[in-house]
Design an enzyme around this catalytic site. Structure first.
Site, PDB file in Angstrom:
ATOM      1  N   PRO A 109      75.482  16.852  10.888  1.00  0.00           N
ATOM      2  CA  PRO A 109      74.416  15.875  10.622  1.00  0.00           C
ATOM      3  C   PRO A 109      74.990  14.581  10.037  1.00  0.00           C
ATOM      4  O   PRO A 109      75.827  14.627   9.140  1.00  0.00           O
ATOM      5  CB  PRO A 109      73.518  16.584   9.599  1.00  0.00           C
ATOM      6  CG  PRO A 109      74.273  17.777   9.117  1.00  0.00           C
ATOM      7  CD  PRO A 109      75.324  18.092  10.116  1.00  0.00           C
ATOM      8  N   THR A 137      73.612  10.720   8.788  1.00  0.00           N
ATOM      9  CA  THR A 137      72.627   9.665   8.533  1.00  0.00           C
ATOM     10  C   THR A 137      73.135   8.354   9.118  1.00  0.00           C
ATOM     11  O   THR A 137      74.309   8.020   8.970  1.00  0.00           O
ATOM     12  CB  THR A 137      72.416   9.535   7.011  1.00  0.00           C
ATOM     13  OG1 THR A 137      71.774  10.733   6.576  1.00  0.00           O
ATOM     14  CG2 THR A 137      71.572   8.344   6.646  1.00  0.00           C
ATOM     15  N   GLN A 172      67.948  18.278  11.238  1.00  0.00           N
ATOM     16  CA  GLN A 172      68.165  18.504   9.804  1.00  0.00           C
ATOM     17  C   GLN A 172      67.130  17.711   9.005  1.00  0.00           C
ATOM     18  O   GLN A 172      66.864  16.553   9.326  1.00  0.00           O
ATOM     19  CB  GLN A 172      69.558  18.052   9.369  1.00  0.00           C
ATOM     20  CG  GLN A 172      69.822  18.463   7.913  1.00  0.00           C
ATOM     21  CD  GLN A 172      71.001  17.769   7.261  1.00  0.00           C
ATOM     22  OE1 GLN A 172      71.061  16.545   7.228  1.00  0.00           O
ATOM     23  NE2 GLN A 172      71.941  18.539   6.762  1.00  0.00           N
ATOM     24  N   HIS A 181      68.254  21.123   4.439  1.00  0.00           N
ATOM     25  CA  HIS A 181      69.439  20.567   3.775  1.00  0.00           C
ATOM     26  C   HIS A 181      69.372  20.931   2.287  1.00  0.00           C
ATOM     27  O   HIS A 181      68.617  20.331   1.523  1.00  0.00           O
ATOM     28  CB  HIS A 181      69.396  19.049   3.963  1.00  0.00           C
ATOM     29  CG  HIS A 181      70.634  18.307   3.559  1.00  0.00           C
ATOM     30  ND1 HIS A 181      71.651  18.875   2.832  1.00  0.00           N
ATOM     31  CD2 HIS A 181      71.008  17.020   3.805  1.00  0.00           C
ATOM     32  CE1 HIS A 181      72.598  17.963   2.631  1.00  0.00           C
ATOM     33  NE2 HIS A 181      72.233  16.834   3.213  1.00  0.00           N
ATOM     34  N   GLY A 182      70.177  21.915   1.917  1.00  0.00           N
ATOM     35  CA  GLY A 182      70.168  22.348   0.520  1.00  0.00           C
ATOM     36  C   GLY A 182      71.416  21.902  -0.225  1.00  0.00           C
ATOM     37  O   GLY A 182      71.740  22.446  -1.280  1.00  0.00           O
ATOM     38  N   ALA A 183      72.134  20.902   0.345  1.00  0.00           N
ATOM     39  CA  ALA A 183      73.463  20.537  -0.166  1.00  0.00           C
ATOM     40  C   ALA A 183      73.464  19.149  -0.808  1.00  0.00           C
ATOM     41  O   ALA A 183      72.440  18.483  -0.937  1.00  0.00           O
ATOM     42  CB  ALA A 183      74.459  20.578   0.994  1.00  0.00           C
ATOM     43  N   HIS A 184      74.657  18.740  -1.236  1.00  0.00           N
ATOM     44  CA  HIS A 184      75.016  17.348  -1.577  1.00  0.00           C
ATOM     45  C   HIS A 184      74.267  16.727  -2.741  1.00  0.00           C
ATOM     46  O   HIS A 184      74.218  15.507  -2.860  1.00  0.00           O
ATOM     47  CB  HIS A 184      74.858  16.438  -0.335  1.00  0.00           C
ATOM     48  CG  HIS A 184      75.706  16.866   0.826  1.00  0.00           C
ATOM     49  ND1 HIS A 184      75.587  16.344   2.087  1.00  0.00           N
ATOM     50  CD2 HIS A 184      76.682  17.799   0.908  1.00  0.00           C
ATOM     51  CE1 HIS A 184      76.453  16.917   2.900  1.00  0.00           C
ATOM     52  NE2 HIS A 184      77.135  17.817   2.205  1.00  0.00           N
ATOM     53  N   TYR A 232      70.993  16.698  -3.346  1.00  0.00           N
ATOM     54  CA  TYR A 232      69.629  16.243  -3.083  1.00  0.00           C
ATOM     55  C   TYR A 232      68.631  17.252  -3.673  1.00  0.00           C
ATOM     56  O   TYR A 232      69.008  18.159  -4.411  1.00  0.00           O
ATOM     57  CB  TYR A 232      69.436  16.017  -1.575  1.00  0.00           C
ATOM     58  CG  TYR A 232      70.366  14.939  -1.038  1.00  0.00           C
ATOM     59  CD1 TYR A 232      70.286  13.626  -1.503  1.00  0.00           C
ATOM     60  CD2 TYR A 232      71.342  15.244  -0.093  1.00  0.00           C
ATOM     61  CE1 TYR A 232      71.146  12.641  -1.027  1.00  0.00           C
ATOM     62  CE2 TYR A 232      72.208  14.262   0.388  1.00  0.00           C
ATOM     63  CZ  TYR A 232      72.104  12.962  -0.081  1.00  0.00           C
ATOM     64  OH  TYR A 232      72.958  11.993   0.370  1.00  0.00           O
TER      65      TYR A 232
HETATM   66  C1  LIG Z   1      78.304   8.615   8.398  1.00  0.00           C
HETATM   67  C2  LIG Z   1      78.037   9.959   7.771  1.00  0.00           C
HETATM   68  C3  LIG Z   1      76.728  10.338   7.534  1.00  0.00           C
HETATM   69  C4  LIG Z   1      76.467  11.610   6.985  1.00  0.00           C
HETATM   70  N1  LIG Z   1      75.163  12.013   6.849  1.00  0.00           N
HETATM   71  C5  LIG Z   1      74.904  13.311   6.510  1.00  0.00           C
HETATM   72  C6  LIG Z   1      73.573  13.820   6.577  1.00  0.00           C
HETATM   73  O1  LIG Z   1      72.628  13.131   6.953  1.00  0.00           O
HETATM   74  N2  LIG Z   1      73.382  15.116   6.246  1.00  0.00           N
HETATM   75  C7  LIG Z   1      74.400  15.936   5.842  1.00  0.00           C
HETATM   76  O2  LIG Z   1      74.177  17.119   5.553  1.00  0.00           O
HETATM   77  N3  LIG Z   1      75.675  15.475   5.790  1.00  0.00           N
HETATM   78  C8  LIG Z   1      75.947  14.214   6.142  1.00  0.00           C
HETATM   79  N4  LIG Z   1      77.248  13.762   6.161  1.00  0.00           N
HETATM   80  C9  LIG Z   1      78.331  14.705   5.791  1.00  0.00           C
HETATM   81  C10 LIG Z   1      78.913  15.349   7.037  1.00  0.00           C
HETATM   82  O3  LIG Z   1      77.942  16.120   7.740  1.00  0.00           O
HETATM   83  C11 LIG Z   1      80.131  16.234   6.690  1.00  0.00           C
HETATM   84  O4  LIG Z   1      79.687  17.277   5.849  1.00  0.00           O
HETATM   85  C12 LIG Z   1      81.270  15.462   6.011  1.00  0.00           C
HETATM   86  O5  LIG Z   1      81.415  14.164   6.556  1.00  0.00           O
HETATM   87  C13 LIG Z   1      82.616  16.202   6.175  1.00  0.00           C
HETATM   88  O6  LIG Z   1      82.946  16.376   7.517  1.00  0.00           O
HETATM   89  P1  LIG Z   1      84.086  15.476   8.269  1.00  0.00           P
HETATM   90  O7  LIG Z   1      85.343  15.635   7.472  1.00  0.00           O
HETATM   91  O8  LIG Z   1      84.173  16.046   9.661  1.00  0.00           O
HETATM   92  O9  LIG Z   1      83.605  14.061   8.261  1.00  0.00           O
HETATM   93  C14 LIG Z   1      77.535  12.490   6.662  1.00  0.00           C
HETATM   94  C15 LIG Z   1      78.853  12.064   6.887  1.00  0.00           C
HETATM   95  C16 LIG Z   1      79.107  10.820   7.446  1.00  0.00           C
HETATM   96  C17 LIG Z   1      80.533  10.433   7.712  1.00  0.00           C
END
Ligand SMILES: Cc1cc2nc3c(=O)[nH]c(=O)nc-3n(C[C@H](O)[C@H](O)[C@H](O)COP(=O)(O)O)c2cc1C
Length: 353
Positions: free
Chosen positions: A25, A27, A103, A176-179, A181
């Site tokens: 996912p 954003t 998501q 989405h239960g992470a990060h 939020y």
């Molecule tokens: C541009 C961008 C937007 C993101 N938006 C979301 C999001 O909307 N929801 C989410 O769960 N994680 C989001 N993430 C986190 C990613 O899903 C992922 O967990 C994180 O970037 C690590 O993976 P990677 O090393 O392949 O980038 C976002 C990451 C990036 C780079």
């Protein structure tokens, strides 16, 4: 290649994934006003399915018009117009042989009032993140501690957004239960200091997640997917672990009517805060549910390694920046590891290839 785990099928509920790669996912902040993403942002998802990803996640879609939004230009999926906008995208992803998952999230204390139509910021407790909002440079406002009415209202938003996604034809829904939020605000004792049945013990802090999952599952048909995303870090106050010594959330999630857990990390191979194991390994040991993992998986070697403790890998930065990423993995091409700043292109008007 014989026994190529990355390109072997995987059964997830009623779906047989053609390989183990998904678009994480992401954003994109491209939906001002109407809460419908810009066309090139929607087309991006179809193109990644066309390049061979087996799962395509949407960006985090906000669950109400009151307090759920955390970033400018986020999408919603509740009105007829929003549902109609997603229908052809979902169908095109299906035509490419991939599974689509919407998501959804409520950003809780990470909201800023200016971008929410009702100007509210709510969370488990009236505690704001220590860090400033990187987009405004201002401190985050102190949220209102959610009343029982607020809790029920927010759950309704999750349910209505899931209904919107099902009406649009999505194969699955992710909570989405992470990060850091809203759901994370309840799970973690760092941001949850409540004295009622939603705070205190691990079971109480988990109650909000449980009620959302149970309510959402009622509107997600049994043959479609419901996944839940967890992490041990939040986008603010990153130095704090949101994962408390034992894998209790994973154990509780195992009893829920969900089809997979998605573990979000910054580096799949890093040890979880205060432990000598990765989040994927800890989760694998705690549950029999199918597992997705992401975080710095950028080439064949890291993909194969990550699949030792998970069933599916998700990519954000690599698949965002490289339209041929799935094919490049298939060919074992030498590929770069991207930095977070590289992904800022996600928020520009330039259509990505
Ligand atoms: C541009 C961008 C937007 C993101 N938006 C979301 C999001 O909307 N929801 C989410 O769960 N994680 C989001 N993430 C986190 C990613 O899903 C992922 O967990 C994180 O970037 C690590 O993976 P990677 O090393 O392949 O980038 C976002 C990451 C990036 C780079």
């Amino acid at each position: 290649m014989a026994n190529d785990i990355i390109f072997s099928p995987f059964k997830l509920n009623s779906f047989t994934l053609k390989n183990r790669i998904g678009v994480a996912p992401m954003t994109r902040m491209s939906s001002p006003g109407d809460s419908i993403p810009r066309k090139d942002v929607l087309d991006f998802l179809v193109r990644r399915a066309g390049n061979g990803a087996a799962i395509v996640y949407t960006e985090a879609i906000v669950t109400d018009y009151e307090s759920a939004q955390g970033y400018p230009g986020q999408a919603r999926l509740i009105t007829r117009r929003q549902i109609e906008a997603w229908k052809p995208i979902v169908e095109a992803i299906r035509q490419e042989g991939a599974v689509s998952i919407m998501q959804m999230f409520h950003c809780g204390r990470m909201a800023w009032p200016q971008i929410n139509p009702a100007n509210r910021v709510i969370a488990a407790s009236a505690i704001s993140p220590k860090q400033k909002n990187p987009l405004t440079g201002e401190p985050y406002p102190v949220p209102d501690e959610m009343s029982i009415f607020d809790i029920e209202h927010v759950i309704t938003g999750f349910v209505e957004t899931a209904r919107g996604a099902i009406a649009a034809g999505f194969d699955g829904i992710e909570v989405h239960g992470a990060h850091g939020y809203l759901i994370n605000n309840f799970l973690s004792s760092y941001s949850n200091r409540r004295n009622d049945e939603y705070g205190g013990s691990v079971e109480n802090r988990y109650r909000f997640a449980h009620e959302i999952i149970q309510a959402v599952r009622q509107v997600v048909p049994p043959d479609r997917l419901l996944t839940f995303r967890i992490s041990n870090w939040g986008v603010a106050d990153m130095e704090v672990s949101l994962f408390e010594d034992k894998p209790e959330w994973q154990q509780m999630l195992s009893k829920e009517p969900i089809d997979a857990i998605s573990v979000s990390t910054y580096d799949y191979s890093a040890k979880a805060f205060g432990t000598d194991q990765t989040m994927a390994r800890i989760t694998r040991d705690a549950t029999d549910l199918p597992l997705m993992i992401c975080g710095q998986i950028y080439d064949r070697a890291t993909a194969e390694d990550a699949l030792k403790d998970a069933d599916i890998i998700l990519s954000a930065k690599s698949i965002l920046l490289n339209p041929n990423w799935v094919d490049d993995i298939r060919r074992s091409k030498e590929l770069p590891l991207h930095k977070s700043e590289d992904a800022n292109v996600a928020y520009t008007d330039e259509p990505l290839p």
